[in-house]
Design a protein around this motif. Sequence first.
Motif, PDB file in Angstrom:
ATOM      1  N   VAL A  52      43.735  49.327  45.546  1.00 37.18           N
ATOM      2  CA  VAL A  52      45.163  49.254  45.854  1.00 37.18           C
ATOM      3  C   VAL A  52      45.606  47.800  45.908  1.00 37.18           C
ATOM      4  N   MET A  53      44.812  46.950  46.555  1.00 34.41           N
ATOM      5  CA  MET A  53      45.158  45.537  46.662  1.00 34.41           C
ATOM      6  C   MET A  53      45.189  44.874  45.277  1.00 34.41           C
ATOM      7  N   ALA A  54      44.253  45.234  44.418  1.00 33.93           N
ATOM      8  CA  ALA A  54      44.221  44.670  43.064  1.00 33.93           C
ATOM      9  C   ALA A  54      45.451  45.108  42.273  1.00 33.93           C
ATOM     10  N   GLU A  55      45.851  46.369  42.432  1.00 32.96           N
ATOM     11  CA  GLU A  55      47.053  46.855  41.757  1.00 32.96           C
ATOM     12  C   GLU A  55      48.283  46.107  42.262  1.00 32.96           C
ATOM     13  N   ASP A  56      48.357  45.917  43.571  1.00 30.14           N
ATOM     14  CA  ASP A  56      49.479  45.163  44.148  1.00 30.14           C
ATOM     15  C   ASP A  56      49.497  43.739  43.615  1.00 30.14           C
ATOM     16  N   ARG A  57      48.323  43.140  43.524  1.00 29.85           N
ATOM     17  CA  ARG A  57      48.216  41.763  43.027  1.00 29.85           C
ATOM     18  C   ARG A  57      48.759  41.672  41.605  1.00 29.85           C
ATOM     19  N   GLU A  58      48.390  42.627  40.759  1.00 32.19           N
ATOM     20  CA  GLU A  58      48.865  42.629  39.381  1.00 32.19           C
ATOM     21  C   GLU A  58      50.387  42.766  39.328  1.00 32.19           C
ATOM     22  N   LYS A  59      50.946  43.626  40.157  1.00 31.78           N
ATOM     23  CA  LYS A  59      52.405  43.803  40.201  1.00 31.78           C
ATOM     24  C   LYS A  59      53.081  42.507  40.631  1.00 31.78           C
ATOM     25  N   ILE A  64      56.163  37.592  39.294  1.00 30.32           N
ATOM     26  CA  ILE A  64      56.253  36.131  39.269  1.00 30.32           C
ATOM     27  C   ILE A  64      56.423  35.635  37.838  1.00 30.32           C
ATOM     28  N   SER A  65      55.678  36.210  36.919  1.00 30.64           N
ATOM     29  CA  SER A  65      55.762  35.823  35.514  1.00 30.64           C
ATOM     30  C   SER A  65      57.152  36.101  34.951  1.00 30.64           C
ATOM     31  N   ILE A  66      57.704  37.257  35.283  1.00 33.98           N
ATOM     32  CA  ILE A  66      59.042  37.604  34.809  1.00 33.98           C
ATOM     33  C   ILE A  66      60.087  36.650  35.400  1.00 33.98           C
ATOM     34  N   GLU A  67      59.963  36.378  36.694  1.00 30.37           N
ATOM     35  CA  GLU A  67      60.908  35.466  37.340  1.00 30.37           C
ATOM     36  C   GLU A  67      60.804  34.056  36.772  1.00 30.37           C
ATOM     37  N   ALA A  68      59.567  33.619  36.485  1.00 25.91           N
ATOM     38  CA  ALA A  68      59.369  32.279  35.929  1.00 25.91           C
ATOM     39  C   ALA A  68      59.954  32.180  34.528  1.00 25.91           C
TER      40      ALA A  68
END
Length: 72
Positions: A52-59, A64-68
Amino acid sequence: MTNEKTERELLDAVDYAAASLFLSGLSINSERTDRYKAMIRGGITAENLFKVMAEDREKILQRISIEASATD
């Protein structure tokens, strides 16, 4: 299902991770840490919690990538 010792260790790990992020100038949403803690108290296994934490990290990284790229 987690036993009491494992549950305490996982809860401590979530607190430690949140504190580490804070000390490095970052933060984690308190709702997210509360969600992780609720999962732990509900008996999630460490393996599934880390998934779950890894999935959250990817999201988060995708957001962040989209915002950047939107600011470029």
